[in-house]
Design a protein around this motif. Structure first.
Motif, mmCIF file in Angstrom:
data_model
loop_
_atom_site.group_PDB
_atom_site.id
_atom_site.type_symbol
_atom_site.label_atom_id
_atom_site.label_comp_id
_atom_site.label_asym_id
_atom_site.label_seq_id
_atom_site.Cartn_x
_atom_site.Cartn_y
_atom_site.Cartn_z
ATOM 1 N N ALA A 1 0.466 -0.580 0.267
ATOM 2 C CA ALA A 1 -0.085 -0.205 -0.093
ATOM 3 C C ALA A 1 1.254 1.209 -0.096
ATOM 4 C CB ALA A 1 -1.018 -0.198 1.248
ATOM 5 N N ARG A 2 1.470 1.370 0.771
ATOM 6 C CA ARG A 2 2.834 2.146 0.822
ATOM 7 C C ARG A 2 3.329 2.219 -0.292
ATOM 8 N NH1 ARG A 2 4.490 1.692 5.829
ATOM 9 N NH2 ARG A 2 6.437 -0.005 5.233
ATOM 10 N N ILE A 3 4.265 1.455 -0.989
ATOM 11 C CA ILE A 3 4.861 1.975 -2.498
ATOM 12 C C ILE A 3 3.697 2.163 -3.564
ATOM 13 C CG2 ILE A 3 5.759 0.270 -4.371
ATOM 14 C CD1 ILE A 3 6.649 -1.885 -2.110
ATOM 15 N N LEU A 4 2.686 1.556 -3.240
ATOM 16 C CA LEU A 4 1.897 2.460 -4.582
ATOM 17 C C LEU A 4 1.139 3.654 -4.423
ATOM 18 C CD1 LEU A 4 -0.966 -1.326 -4.381
ATOM 19 C CD2 LEU A 4 0.742 -0.198 -6.288
ATOM 20 N N GLU A 5 0.846 4.181 -2.905
ATOM 21 C CA GLU A 5 1.016 5.523 -2.917
ATOM 22 C C GLU A 5 1.762 6.693 -2.948
ATOM 23 O OE1 GLU A 5 -1.007 8.770 -1.694
ATOM 24 O OE2 GLU A 5 -2.107 7.249 -2.021
ATOM 25 N N GLU A 6 3.080 6.076 -2.864
ATOM 26 C CA GLU A 6 4.487 6.579 -3.337
ATOM 27 C C GLU A 6 4.347 6.597 -5.031
ATOM 28 O OE1 GLU A 6 6.769 8.580 -2.026
ATOM 29 O OE2 GLU A 6 5.921 7.469 0.198
ATOM 30 N N GLU A 7 4.059 5.543 -5.451
ATOM 31 C CA GLU A 7 3.912 5.965 -7.311
ATOM 32 C C GLU A 7 2.610 6.516 -7.239
ATOM 33 O OE1 GLU A 7 3.083 2.604 -10.564
ATOM 34 O OE2 GLU A 7 1.800 2.313 -8.787
ATOM 35 N N GLU A 8 0.992 6.679 -6.776
ATOM 36 C CA GLU A 8 0.695 7.748 -7.533
ATOM 37 C C GLU A 8 1.007 8.878 -6.958
ATOM 38 O OE1 GLU A 8 -3.213 9.377 -8.554
ATOM 39 O OE2 GLU A 8 -1.977 7.097 -8.779
ATOM 40 N N GLN A 9 1.260 8.940 -5.889
ATOM 41 C CA GLN A 9 1.941 10.578 -5.496
ATOM 42 C C GLN A 9 2.815 10.956 -6.829
ATOM 43 O OE1 GLN A 9 3.612 11.138 -1.813
ATOM 44 N NE2 GLN A 9 1.851 10.579 -0.963
ATOM 45 N N ALA A 10 4.302 9.539 -7.311
ATOM 46 C CA ALA A 10 5.081 10.596 -8.228
ATOM 47 C C ALA A 10 4.156 10.977 -9.445
ATOM 48 C CB ALA A 10 6.231 9.172 -8.817
ATOM 49 N N ARG A 11 3.479 10.194 -9.960
ATOM 50 C CA ARG A 11 2.160 10.076 -11.089
ATOM 51 C C ARG A 11 2.060 11.614 -11.156
ATOM 52 N NH1 ARG A 11 1.490 5.483 -14.743
ATOM 53 N NH2 ARG A 11 2.256 4.484 -13.287
ATOM 54 N N ARG A 12 1.305 11.931 -9.912
ATOM 55 C CA ARG A 12 0.850 13.503 -9.588
ATOM 56 C C ARG A 12 1.408 14.621 -9.513
ATOM 57 N NH1 ARG A 12 -2.507 10.581 -5.403
ATOM 58 N NH2 ARG A 12 -1.526 11.471 -3.443
ATOM 59 N N ALA A 13 3.211 14.177 -8.951
ATOM 60 C CA ALA A 13 4.059 15.235 -9.071
ATOM 61 C C ALA A 13 4.421 15.562 -10.842
ATOM 62 C CB ALA A 13 4.806 14.805 -8.304
ATOM 63 N N VAL A 14 4.439 14.408 -11.708
ATOM 64 C CA VAL A 14 4.631 14.600 -12.659
ATOM 65 C C VAL A 14 3.997 14.896 -13.556
ATOM 66 C CG1 VAL A 14 5.536 13.031 -15.283
ATOM 67 C CG2 VAL A 14 6.123 12.423 -13.004
#
Length: 301
Positions: free
Chosen positions: A70-83
Motif C-alpha cells: 500500500a505504501r509503495i502504491l501510494e508513493e507511485e501515485e504521488q510520483a505520477r501526480r507530481a509529474v
C-alpha cells in the motif's frame, strides 16, 4: 517490474475483500487475478492469503506485506501526480546562466514580470562571462551572445545584436563628425579587445566587407567599461546597442557612419537536446522572445 504489477493486484484484492470484486475493478478475469497472486506468493516465499470457497483473509505475512504494498502504491501515485503537475503548467526551479552585461541589463529586470506570470516557478540565475557546461553544472538553459552558440546544443534566437559607431555629441563638437571611414584616422578610437584584437573594425558596407584600422589611447576587454569611457567623452567606439541603446535614444550618444555595421550576431537561449523540454524552460524562452521581439526595445527609435 512484474512483481510490482502483482503487488498492485494483491493490494486491490485485499482492498476489494475478494478476487471477484478486485477483478471487476481491475478489468481482468478472476482466474488471472488469482494466478498473479499465487505467483507473487511464490516469489516472496510466503502464503499471503487464506482462501476458502466462501471467504478470504490475510495471513500474518500477508498483513505485513500489504502495508508495504500500500505504501509503495501510494508513493507511485504521488510520483505520477507530481509529474502530472509539472506537465500541467510551468513550475519548479529554473537554473539560468547569463553574461554579466546582458544578464544585468535585460534578463534580471525581466524576472519580476515572468515570476508574476508563473508563480509556481522560482529562478536560480548565475551571472558571469564564463562559458558554463549545462550538463555538468545542472543549468536548464544559458543566455549567450554569439554568431554560432556551440555544438551539441539547441539554440533559440531571442534578439539581434547590433553595434554602432558612436560618441557623445560633446566629443563630436570638439573633434568633428566623421563623414567617411577614412576620417576615423583623425579620431581617438577606443577598442574592445575581445572582439577587435588587431585594432581593426571589420565592417559590412554598401560595397561589401572592409577592415578599418583604428587607433586610440584606450583598449578594454569589457563593453560596459568601454561604453562608460565613451559616455565620458573620451572618444569613438563600436558599441553594442543592447548596452547603449537608451543612451542613443536619449541623445547622450550619437551614432555615425550608419551605412557601416559589423557582421551581426544574436542573443540565444541555449539548452541541451531533449525530447520533452520542461514547460518552465519553454515558458521562459517564449516570454523573452515576446519581450524582445525582432526589433528589441533598445533598438527602437
Amino acid at each position: 517490474m512484474e512483481d510490482l504489477e502483482r503487488m498492485a493486484i494483491f493490494a486491490r484484492v485485499v482492498e476489494a475483500k475478494g478476487f471477484s470484486e478486485a477483478a471487476r475493478r481491475l478489468g481482468l478475469s478472476k482466474s488471472l487475478v488469482s494466478k498473479q497472486v499465487s505467483r507473487l506468493e511464490k516469489s516472496v516465499g510466503a502464503r499471503l492469503l487464506h482462501r476458502t470457497t466462501r471467504s478470504m483473509s490475510l495471513t500474518e505475512a500477508g498483513a505485513v506485506f500489504y502495508e508495504h504494498c500500500a505504501r509503495i502504491l501510494e508513493e507511485e501515485e504521488q510520483a505520477r501526480r507530481a509529474v502530472g503537475r509539472l506537465h500541467a503548467g510551468p513550475r519548479g526551479v529554473l537554473r539560468i546562466s547569463a553574461s554579466v552585461a546582458f544578464g544585468t541589463l535585460h534578463i534580471a529586470p525581466a524576472l519580476p514580470e515572468f515570476l508574476a506570470r508563473h508563480p509556481e516557478v522560482s529562478i536560480d540565475m548565475a551571472i558571469g562571462d564564463r562559458l558554463v557546461d549545462l550538463a555538468d553544472e545542472g543549468f536548464d538553459l544559458a543566455i549567450r551572445i554569439a554568431a554560432r552558440p556551440g555544438d551539441n546544443l539547441v539554440a533559440r534566437r531571442l534578439a539581434p545584436v547590433k553595434r554602432k559607431i558612436c560618441a557623445t555629441p560633446g566629443y563630436f563638437k570638439r573633434h568633428g563628425v566623421p563623414r567617411t571611414l577614412a576620417d576615423l584616422a583623425n579620431h581617438n578610437c577606443l577598442t574592445y579587445t575581445f572582439a577587435e584584437p588587431r585594432d581593426a573594425w571589420r565592417l559590412r558596407g554598401p560595397r561589401g566587407d572592409i577592415d578599418v584600422r583604428v587607433a586610440g589611447n584606450l583598449r578594454l576587454n569589457d563593453d560596459e567599461a568601454l561604453s562608460a569611457a565613451v559616455l565620458g567623452g573620451l572618444g569613438v567606439a563600436l558599441l553594442p546597442t543592447f548596452i547603449v541603446g537608451r543612451d542613443l535614444q536619449a541623445g547622450r550618444l550619437r551614432a555615425v557612419l550608419s551605412d557601416y555595421v559589423p557582421h551581426g550576431s544574436h542573443v540565444h537561449a541555449v539548452y541541451l537536446p531533449t525530447r520533452h523540454l520542461p514547460l518552465k524552460v519553454r515558458a521562459f524562452i517564449d516570454f523573452l522572445r515576446e519581450r524582445f521581439g525582432p526589433e528589441p526595445y533598445w533598438d527602437r527609435p
